[in-house]
Design an enzyme around this catalytic site. Sequence first.
Site, short mmCIF file in Angstrom:
data_model
loop_
_atom_site.label_atom_id
_atom_site.label_comp_id
_atom_site.label_asym_id
_atom_site.label_seq_id
_atom_site.Cartn_x
_atom_site.Cartn_y
_atom_site.Cartn_z
N LYS A 131 0.87 -1.18 0.00
CA LYS A 131 0.00 0.00 0.00
C LYS A 131 0.90 1.23 0.00
O LYS A 131 1.41 1.64 1.04
CB LYS A 131 -0.86 -0.04 1.27
CG LYS A 131 -2.21 0.65 1.17
CD LYS A 131 -2.18 2.10 0.80
CE LYS A 131 -2.00 3.06 1.93
NZ LYS A 131 -1.83 4.46 1.47
N GLU A 133 8.83 1.99 11.11
CA GLU A 133 9.87 3.00 10.89
C GLU A 133 9.16 4.34 10.94
O GLU A 133 8.42 4.70 10.02
CB GLU A 133 10.51 2.82 9.50
CG GLU A 133 11.18 1.49 9.28
CD GLU A 133 12.53 1.38 9.97
OE1 GLU A 133 13.01 2.39 10.50
OE2 GLU A 133 13.07 0.27 10.00
N CYS A 151 12.81 11.47 7.33
CA CYS A 151 12.64 11.05 8.72
C CYS A 151 13.92 11.33 9.52
O CYS A 151 13.86 11.55 10.71
CB CYS A 151 12.29 9.58 8.78
SG CYS A 151 13.46 8.53 7.90
N GLU A 155 8.19 16.85 15.18
CA GLU A 155 8.71 16.62 13.83
C GLU A 155 8.03 17.58 12.85
O GLU A 155 6.80 17.62 12.78
CB GLU A 155 8.45 15.18 13.39
CG GLU A 155 9.09 14.89 12.05
CD GLU A 155 8.79 13.48 11.53
OE1 GLU A 155 7.62 13.07 11.59
OE2 GLU A 155 9.73 12.83 11.05
#
Length: 490
Positions: free
Chosen positions: A175, A250, A284, A385
């Site tokens: 996906k 992750e 990331c 973040e």
Amino acid sequence: MSDNTMQTLFAGEWRHAQGPRYETFYPHDGSVAGSLHAATAADVDHAVQAAEQARQRPNWAGLKRHERAAILHRIADGIRARAEELAQLQRLDNGKPVGETRALVASAAGTFQFFAAACETWEDELTPARGDFLTMSVHEPLGVVGAITPWNSPIASEAQKIAPALAAGCAMVVKPAEITPRMAIELARIAQQAGLPDGILSVVPGKGSIVGDALVRHPLVRRIAFTGGTEVGRGIARLAADKLMPVSLELGGKSPTIVCADADLDHAVMGVLFGIFSSSGESCIAGSRAFVHESVYSAFREKLLAGAQALRVGDPSLATTQMGPLVSRAHRDTIERFVELGRTEGGTLLTGGMRPSGPQYERGSYYLPTVFEGLPNEARLCQEEIFGPVLALLPWRDEADLIAQCNDSVYGLASGIWTRDYKAAWRIGRALETGTVWINTYKLFSISTPFGGVKQSGVGREKGRRGILEYCAQKSFYWGLNESPLPWAR
Ligand code: NAD
């Protein structure tokens, strides 16, 4: 009228998914990049059922390892044969500069090559027996696994999941992020052409809350490999707990980069610029907090600002471009809200904090490299973040306090240290709560080296030879060697 709507691979058949048609947009100018149909829960079920049947046939899981490896090598060759085309397609999906997308495509080919080699060379274990028997432990494919990926580096994140899962002998349903479906679809095409049996790999594009959710919940899915945001990962972990299903997550990061007093300042500046502003900070592992020793802070800041202001921001189709647009206007709105927050928290904006001006930027979702100082590590700008080109500069004096500040984060993905003192690098590196530490470099990757986070940056590791084992169930055998019966029943 020709229909350019992309089809996707379900159970060995190319067709449209059954959900609504939607378009993806080229972030450089907002033009339509592609159109396709979103998958439905019924499409997911079809793909998973087909994968379950395919994994029980002998023509994939039952192949000898070197036979599976041969197909993985052919996938690597197929990626290389179409490398330039794939790099350009990925650029259209997420607006990354072509220099970066070329590197991502090359890394995806390398990933399949690496796992092909690992597939045919990994060894089962003969363990020391504690009686008159032989003990051994073998690794068997887990079954049908689902992969869910984000939009920032699609071909690399997908290859990192597909290659080890296929090497293990699993079947897989992928996906991709709704707005970046192409790389998964093209990888499926290349895999089919390389001889992967029908049903072993299907791609289900569409919304995470519908398609991803259906994949995670499906009773025949035995494992999920997820890369994406921490909140979504947490939700997946909850569902996985109900199924008692293994997951790898992750997730996000707020990675610190440390510049010591003895660092080569020019190298450190280049490293910090690359760490936060490459990929427009949509990474990331973006080094979004730079802790600079107070004795070199002013000199570092001067060089850093000059470097940030000289970055070539612009058209991602040019090989000379260093920073392309952000992935979408909606994402730029989020970045702008963070910059406003940094101001209201009392930060001083040293550069950026705005969109670039000029006709070439008007239709794209561009934003300038942005640097703040004067914020404490507890500020939200230093804790949350941002996933964009926003750096917080923080001076430090005392090593113990530095380490405490670096570790004062819910995240623990990566960190960087710039110093000439290898003992300090080792000492600080061991004390940092992160899954990766770069010393006198940043954001370099090797497929042979495990990657993943601690704390809320994730669970599990991808890459490395042991990456295959994440997709295996271990089974142990005891072979009795004694000629007489077991003594207990005598
Ligand atoms: P996201 O979490 O919004 O989406 C990631 C994927 O999950 C997409 O395919 C999305 O459709 C799907 N998804 C969303 N909701 C879902 C649900 N309820 N159930 C199942 N699937 C669902 O993340 P994003 O915005 O695409 O990517 C940015 C995030 O990814 C950042 O937080 C970044 O740090 C993280 N990321 C982590 C790594 C890493 O290796 N640690 C690498 C790249 C990106």
